[in-house]
Motif scaffolding. Structure first.
Motif, PDB file in Angstrom:
ATOM      1  N   ALA A 175       0.817  -1.227   0.000  1.00 17.78           N
ATOM      2  CA  ALA A 175       0.000   0.000   0.000  1.00 17.78           C
ATOM      3  C   ALA A 175       0.846   1.270   0.000  1.00 17.78           C
ATOM      4  O   ALA A 175       0.556   2.214  -0.721  1.00 17.78           O
ATOM      5  N   TYR A 187      -0.011  -0.598   6.300  1.00 23.61           N
ATOM      6  CA  TYR A 187       0.322  -0.074   4.976  1.00 23.61           C
ATOM      7  C   TYR A 187       1.421  -0.909   4.297  1.00 23.61           C
ATOM      8  O   TYR A 187       1.809  -0.631   3.178  1.00 23.61           O
ATOM      9  N   PHE A 191      -3.392  -4.281  -0.292  1.00 25.62           N
ATOM     10  CA  PHE A 191      -4.841  -4.056  -0.169  1.00 25.62           C
ATOM     11  C   PHE A 191      -5.495  -4.387  -1.515  1.00 25.62           C
ATOM     12  O   PHE A 191      -4.992  -3.991  -2.563  1.00 25.62           O
ATOM     13  N   ARG A 193      -8.356  -3.206  -2.757  1.00 24.20           N
ATOM     14  CA  ARG A 193      -8.815  -2.004  -3.482  1.00 24.20           C
ATOM     15  C   ARG A 193      -7.646  -1.165  -3.972  1.00 24.20           C
ATOM     16  O   ARG A 193      -7.703  -0.566  -5.035  1.00 24.20           O
ATOM     17  N   MET A 333     -13.681   2.356   0.327  1.00 31.29           N
ATOM     18  CA  MET A 333     -12.485   3.202   0.377  1.00 31.29           C
ATOM     19  C   MET A 333     -12.480   4.047   1.653  1.00 31.29           C
ATOM     20  O   MET A 333     -11.445   4.234   2.294  1.00 31.29           O
ATOM     21  N   ASP A 335     -12.856   3.824   4.962  1.00 32.09           N
ATOM     22  CA  ASP A 335     -12.952   2.654   5.834  1.00 32.09           C
ATOM     23  C   ASP A 335     -12.924   3.021   7.319  1.00 32.09           C
ATOM     24  O   ASP A 335     -12.461   2.264   8.161  1.00 32.09           O
ATOM     25  N   TYR A 517      -8.239  13.846   5.204  1.00 32.37           N
ATOM     26  CA  TYR A 517      -8.433  12.396   5.033  1.00 32.37           C
ATOM     27  C   TYR A 517      -9.781  12.078   4.368  1.00 32.37           C
ATOM     28  O   TYR A 517     -10.045  12.581   3.279  1.00 32.37           O
ATOM     29  N   HIS A 518     -10.625  11.271   5.000  1.00 28.95           N
ATOM     30  CA  HIS A 518     -11.899  10.937   4.353  1.00 28.95           C
ATOM     31  C   HIS A 518     -12.904  12.085   4.428  1.00 28.95           C
ATOM     32  O   HIS A 518     -13.907  12.076   3.724  1.00 28.95           O
TER      33      HIS A 518
HETATM   34  C1  GLC Z   1      -6.787   3.870   4.178  1.00 27.65           C
HETATM   35  C2  GLC Z   1      -7.848   4.124   3.129  1.00 27.65           C
HETATM   36  C3  GLC Z   1      -8.211   2.834   2.424  1.00 27.65           C
HETATM   37  C4  GLC Z   1      -6.955   2.200   1.848  1.00 27.65           C
HETATM   38  C5  GLC Z   1      -5.924   1.982   2.937  1.00 27.65           C
HETATM   39  C6  GLC Z   1      -4.608   1.486   2.394  1.00 27.65           C
HETATM   40  O1  GLC Z   1      -7.293   3.099   5.199  1.00 27.65           O
HETATM   41  O2  GLC Z   1      -8.973   4.689   3.699  1.00 27.65           O
HETATM   42  O3  GLC Z   1      -9.147   3.089   1.426  1.00 27.65           O
HETATM   43  O4  GLC Z   1      -7.275   0.990   1.252  1.00 27.65           O
HETATM   44  O5  GLC Z   1      -5.666   3.213   3.600  1.00 27.65           O
HETATM   45  O6  GLC Z   1      -4.071   2.406   1.516  1.00 27.65           O
END
Ligand code: GLC
Length: 637
Positions: A175, A187, A191, A193, A333, A335, A517-518
């Motif tokens: 990630a 990280y 992941f 996604r 995404m 999360d 962030y989100h």
């Molecule tokens: C954060 C993001 C998520 C992503 C993760 C790894 O948690 O919100 O969407 O998959 O980081 O990058």
């Protein structure tokens, strides 16, 4: 529903076999093969040109590991796919050394400071000889003044360096890959996604192996028994992420094995279930077939069964009245808790997209006829529901403003009993006279009027939105450029939750403070979805403009995960650097704008049958319209 029992049990048996044969711990799912087979190295040692423009950067071969493997005395793995013979000897350092030397040349840094040293075939970088990390030294950083192709070359180098290997074959990308980050949390995992843009970048470049491996290995993780406080998630759930671990081999103290260790949310912050993972997996599977022309993966029995298991989980009957998928907060995404529980648009767009892709890929056979019929019905109902009830523009807003409430009848106009006072003051000012968008969520007596970028863009890409709506969404992005793009594309949602609303809805989340962030942060990875949507609607100039803005900063800022503030001026407070999906998102956008024809492999066109059914549903002369009985509903899934 008739589930194709024989296939299901075949799938389960393969998994049980793997578990019986390999597992040392019930919490780890090792996929290994015998030591002899381990001597084989994955797929073709082909040359691969990173940049078509700068020829210095060629011969990077993704089939070879970028990591040193010397710490593994032995590795036992079970490959999920066929593996061509290639000896371990060929997986030596030559390729790694060659590639990095070339990177150094491209970046004009062959002097001692910026170069990565080699010793016994392994890349050396600081203390950890197993990783080749993005070089923090100043002279390896791209110069501000140079052309964009250097940014692109750097992005490819970083993407290659983020690759994760399992038993010698590439299976995904990490990630975030910041060597200076001492608190990696999760990280350092792959992941699902996050891998999608990486996978697509590789596909667009003609590099298929990593995507194929990813698809097949994550499939093996699909229904692994994972529990949280004695409760297991539904069969068919795909993990949020996985990690390749090296563990001692049972009964042999000199040997280790690599295992894939998935996280279904049982270790994730907030214990959130990754509903989007399986949906993205189906979308990537279809893209793999389209780009590579290799349909053998989607035709495999285990892959077909994997698709059906995801669909079965999504199409299962519950208590819900709506065709939209009911999920908990933080299941995509976004999360973390952000008040998106219920029927968030992002999940609905991915759900619709996955249904469309699955329909293309499912082999027609007796056992899946019911499933395909249920899928078709759901596509129609979902499409109607979103197009009709999630859409807002000036006209619709004015209708809501004048809604009557407490209507008890089958033909109520205000079906969800929305109180007009819910229209937020910001929207009254913000809604442009040209343009519109799909709202974030719809529940009884509740409309979440926030604009969520990914859900809106993916509704365009998947044809969940009508052509007119799709253009209107892009109109809105253009009109509201300074709010949604400003200094970095693209805001994840607009506007941010502030004050008491932030306290109640996020639970006072310090990571999700307003415009961070989100909660109104800007995420460069969204560039790729924006680009696909713009190309689909034949408006690539919008994406080009966004890419130009991103290109000025991303490399200089070290590819942050997200940006903060209303106009995205700052690198995010807690943003990771060298975030892989920021890098991959940029690359996909770049590649697609260079060759827009390739974007076709990623979108779904409006389906004539669905359109026809929708027309029947809204036809005022149709007597069954009012009670919504146009669809034959006879399926039990
Ligand atoms: C954060 C993001 C998520 C992503 C993760 C790894 O948690 O919100 O969407 O998959 O980081 O990058």
């Amino acid at each position: 529903m008739a589930t194709g029992i024989s296939e299901m049990s075949f799938h389960a048996t393969t998994r049980l076999y793997a578990q019986h044969f390999c597992t040392a711990s019930p919490f780890i799912s090792p996929l290994r093969k015998n030591a002899k087979a381990n001597q084989r190295r994955s797929l073709h040692a082909r040359s691969w040109g990173i940049s078509e423009k700068t020829h210095n950067f060629q011969n990077i071969n993704l089939s070879q590991p970028f990591q040193s493997r010397k710490k593994f005395t032995e590795c036992h793995c079970q490959q999920a796919s066929d593996i061509a013979n290639l000896s371990h000897d060929e997986a030596n350092s030559t390729w790694v050394q060659d590639a990095v030397n070339k990177v150094s040349q491209v970046l004009g840094s062959t002097n001692g400071k910026g170069a990565i040293e080699f010793e016994n075939g392994s890349a050396k970088h600081g203390e950890d000889p197993t990783l080749v990390m993005p070089e923090p030294a100043k002279d390896l950083q791209p110069k501000k003044t140079r052309g964009s192709s250097l940014v692109e070359d750097e992005a490819w180098r970083l993407l290659v360096e983020s690759m994760v290997y399992y038993c010698g074959g590439p299976v995904g990308t990490i990630a975030a890959n910041d060597p200076l980050d001492s608190n990696k949390l999760n990280y350092d995992q792959v992941f699902i996604r996050d891998f999608i843009p990486s996978g697509i970048a590789f596909l667009l470049k003609g590099e298929y192996e990593i995507v194929r491996n990813f698809i097949l290995h994550t499939l093996q993780l699909q229904s692994w028994e994972k529990t949280m406080d004695c409760h297991s998630p539904g069969q068919g759930l795909m993990p949020a992420s996985f990690k390749v671990r090296t563990v001692p081999l049972d009964g042999d103290e000199n040997a280790t094995e690599e295992v894939l260790d998935p996280d279904f949310g049982e270790a994730a912050i907030g214990r959130v279930a990754p509903v989007d993972s399986g949906l993205w997996w189906i979308i990537l599977l279809r893209a793999y077939g389209k780009c590579s022309g290799d349909l053998s993966v989607q035709e495999r029995i285990d892959v077909q069964t994997g698709i059906k298991m995801i669909l079965k989980l999504c199409l299962a009957d519950g208590f819900d009245m709506f065709p939209t998928l009911l999920v908990t907060d933080g299941s995509c995404m976004i999360d973390r808790r952000m008040g998106i529980h219920g029927h968030p648009l992002e999940i609905q767009a991915l759900f619709y997209s996955a249904l469309m892709c699955a329909r293309e890929m499912l082999a027609p056979e007796d056992g899946s006829a019911d499933l395909i019929r249920a899928l078709n019905n759901r596509l129609i109902a979902l499409s109607f529901h979103i197009r009709e009830y999630y859409w807002v523009d000036m006209k619709k807003l004015n209708e809501i403003y004048r809604y009557k409430t407490e209507e008890y009848s089958y033909d109520a106009v205000n079906k969800f009993n929305i109180y007009p006072d819910q229209i937020p003051p910001w929207l009254v000012e913000w809604m442009p006279s040209k343009g519109g968008f799909l709202i974030g969520n719809l529940q009884p007596a509740h409309m979440d009027f926030r604009f969520f970028s990914l859900g809106n863009l993916w509704s365009i890409v998947s044809s969940l939105a009508t052509t007119q709506q799709s253009h209107a969404i892009l109109d809105l992005i253009e009109t509201k450029w300074s709010d949604l793009v400003a200094q970095m594309p693209l805001k994840i949602c607009y506007p941010a939750l502030e004050g008491q609303e932030w306290r109640i809805i996020t639970g006072s989340d310090p990571k999700n403070t307003p415009w961070s962030y989100h909660n109104g942060g800007s995420w460069p990875t969204l560039l790729w979805q924006l680009t696909v949507a713009c190309i689909k609607m034949n408006r690539p100039e919008i994406a080009e403009r966004a890419l130009e803005i991103a290109e000025k900063r991303l490399s200089i800022d070290k590819w942050p995960e997200y940006y903060d503030t209303k106009s995205a001026r700052f690198i995010g407070k807690q943003a990771r650097l060298y975030q892989t999906w920021s890098i991959a998102g940029y690359l996909v956008a770049k590649l697609l704008l260079e060759k827009p024809d390739l974007a076709k492999t990623l979108w779904s066109d409006e389906d004539a049958e669905i359109l026809n059914a929708l027309n029947v549903m809204v036809d005022p002369t149709n007597p069954r319209r009012k009670r919504g009985k146009v669809l034959k509903k006879t399926y039990i899934v």
